[in-house]
Scaffold this motif. Structure first.
Motif, mmCIF file in Angstrom:
data_model
loop_
_atom_site.group_PDB
_atom_site.id
_atom_site.type_symbol
_atom_site.label_atom_id
_atom_site.label_comp_id
_atom_site.label_asym_id
_atom_site.label_seq_id
_atom_site.Cartn_x
_atom_site.Cartn_y
_atom_site.Cartn_z
ATOM 1 N N GLU A 22 -24.415 52.951 0.020
ATOM 2 C CA GLU A 22 -24.431 52.812 1.485
ATOM 3 C C GLU A 22 -23.428 51.756 1.937
ATOM 4 N N SER A 23 -23.350 50.651 1.211
ATOM 5 C CA SER A 23 -22.427 49.577 1.578
ATOM 6 C C SER A 23 -20.974 50.002 1.411
ATOM 7 N N ILE A 24 -20.675 50.723 0.341
ATOM 8 C CA ILE A 24 -19.315 51.240 0.154
ATOM 9 C C ILE A 24 -18.933 52.138 1.319
ATOM 10 N N ARG A 25 -19.851 53.021 1.707
ATOM 11 C CA ARG A 25 -19.567 53.918 2.850
ATOM 12 C C ARG A 25 -19.280 53.108 4.108
ATOM 13 N N PHE A 26 -20.078 52.075 4.359
ATOM 14 C CA PHE A 26 -19.857 51.282 5.556
ATOM 15 C C PHE A 26 -18.501 50.584 5.511
ATOM 16 N N TRP A 27 -18.215 49.874 4.428
ATOM 17 C CA TRP A 27 -16.977 49.097 4.348
ATOM 18 C C TRP A 27 -15.745 49.988 4.363
ATOM 19 N N GLY A 32 -12.767 50.557 7.420
ATOM 20 C CA GLY A 32 -11.427 50.941 6.976
ATOM 21 C C GLY A 32 -10.928 50.235 5.731
ATOM 22 N N PHE A 33 -11.819 49.569 4.994
ATOM 23 C CA PHE A 33 -11.419 48.957 3.731
ATOM 24 C C PHE A 33 -11.173 50.067 2.699
ATOM 25 N N THR A 34 -10.434 49.769 1.651
ATOM 26 C CA THR A 34 -10.157 50.714 0.570
ATOM 27 C C THR A 34 -10.999 50.337 -0.643
ATOM 28 N N LEU A 35 -11.672 51.323 -1.224
ATOM 29 C CA LEU A 35 -12.428 51.096 -2.451
ATOM 30 C C LEU A 35 -11.441 50.992 -3.604
ATOM 31 N N ALA A 60 -18.783 46.735 -6.540
ATOM 32 C CA ALA A 60 -17.636 47.453 -5.984
ATOM 33 C C ALA A 60 -16.712 46.424 -5.350
ATOM 34 N N ILE A 61 -15.428 46.669 -5.499
ATOM 35 C CA ILE A 61 -14.413 45.839 -4.865
ATOM 36 C C ILE A 61 -13.760 46.670 -3.772
ATOM 37 N N VAL A 62 -13.776 46.146 -2.534
ATOM 38 C CA VAL A 62 -13.112 46.803 -1.407
ATOM 39 C C VAL A 62 -12.085 45.832 -0.840
ATOM 40 N N ARG A 63 -10.984 46.377 -0.313
ATOM 41 C CA ARG A 63 -9.876 45.556 0.184
ATOM 42 C C ARG A 63 -9.503 45.990 1.595
ATOM 43 N N SER A 64 -9.293 44.980 2.466
ATOM 44 C CA SER A 64 -8.871 45.263 3.842
ATOM 45 C C SER A 64 -7.399 45.636 3.877
ATOM 46 N N GLU A 65 -6.980 46.182 5.013
ATOM 47 C CA GLU A 65 -5.567 46.512 5.227
ATOM 48 C C GLU A 65 -4.686 45.285 5.022
ATOM 49 N N GLY A 66 -5.191 44.118 5.395
ATOM 50 C CA GLY A 66 -4.430 42.878 5.249
ATOM 51 C C GLY A 66 -4.523 42.260 3.863
ATOM 52 N N ALA A 112 -21.954 53.278 15.483
ATOM 53 C CA ALA A 112 -22.096 54.683 15.091
ATOM 54 C C ALA A 112 -22.447 54.805 13.607
ATOM 55 N N ALA A 113 -22.077 53.788 12.827
ATOM 56 C CA ALA A 113 -22.382 53.778 11.396
ATOM 57 C C ALA A 113 -23.728 53.106 11.108
#
Length: 157
Positions: A22-27, A32-35, A60-66, A112-113
């Protein structure tokens, strides 16, 4: 200021979550983070690092556009370890501030999420960030994200 701890950079922020999926889906979907990757670990090494008894964790590691990195951690015994208070003013409460282009669109998208805005967007009234619009949102596991929309520069956003 003296750097007696020898800190050279911020590497990442981490959040313990009840549902990694669920957290991966949200982020990824809402923010807009990338898994980047997922893994599992546990045993004595993790116990020695974290102090958590009998730890087993999916991460899980997620990364922002920046380029900012967030680590999401789902411990197998997470519910036994307690929960975070739902107040941004609680001792130990933390938040991650994200710069957004349009604070109202960002709030609508995360609502919405399934996340909820904690207050209403407000402009900072003075100081170096005067005019920056800011608002907190909170979701499952009471993780708080602060959205910050800088003031327009020369009429552009």
């Amino acid at each position: 200021m003296k750097n007696t701890a020898n800190v050279i950079a911020v590497d990442h922020a981490g959040f313990v979550v009840s549902s990694l999926d669920e957290s991966i889906r949200f982020w990824t979907d809402a923010l807009g983070f990338t898994l980047e990757r997922q893994s599992e670990m546990g045993g004595d090494f993790l116990h020695q690092v974290t102090g958590v008894d009998d730890p087993n964790v999916r991460t899980a590691i997620v990364r922002s556009e920046g380029g900012f990195v967030v680590e999401l951690l789902q411990y197998s015994k997470g519910q036994q370890n307690g929960t975070v208070a739902n107040s941004a003013g609680a001792i130990g409460a933390a938040h991650l501030a994200l710069t957004v282009r349009d604070i109202h669109a960002a709030i609508a998208h995360v609502e919405a999420a399934g996340w909820k805005v904690k207050g209403s967007p407000q402009a900072i009234p003075g100081g170096p960030r005067k005019g920056t619009m800011t608002a907190y949102v909170s979701g499952p596991d009471h993780i708080t994200i602060e959205f910050m929309q800088p003031p327009a520069i020369d009429g552009a956003q």
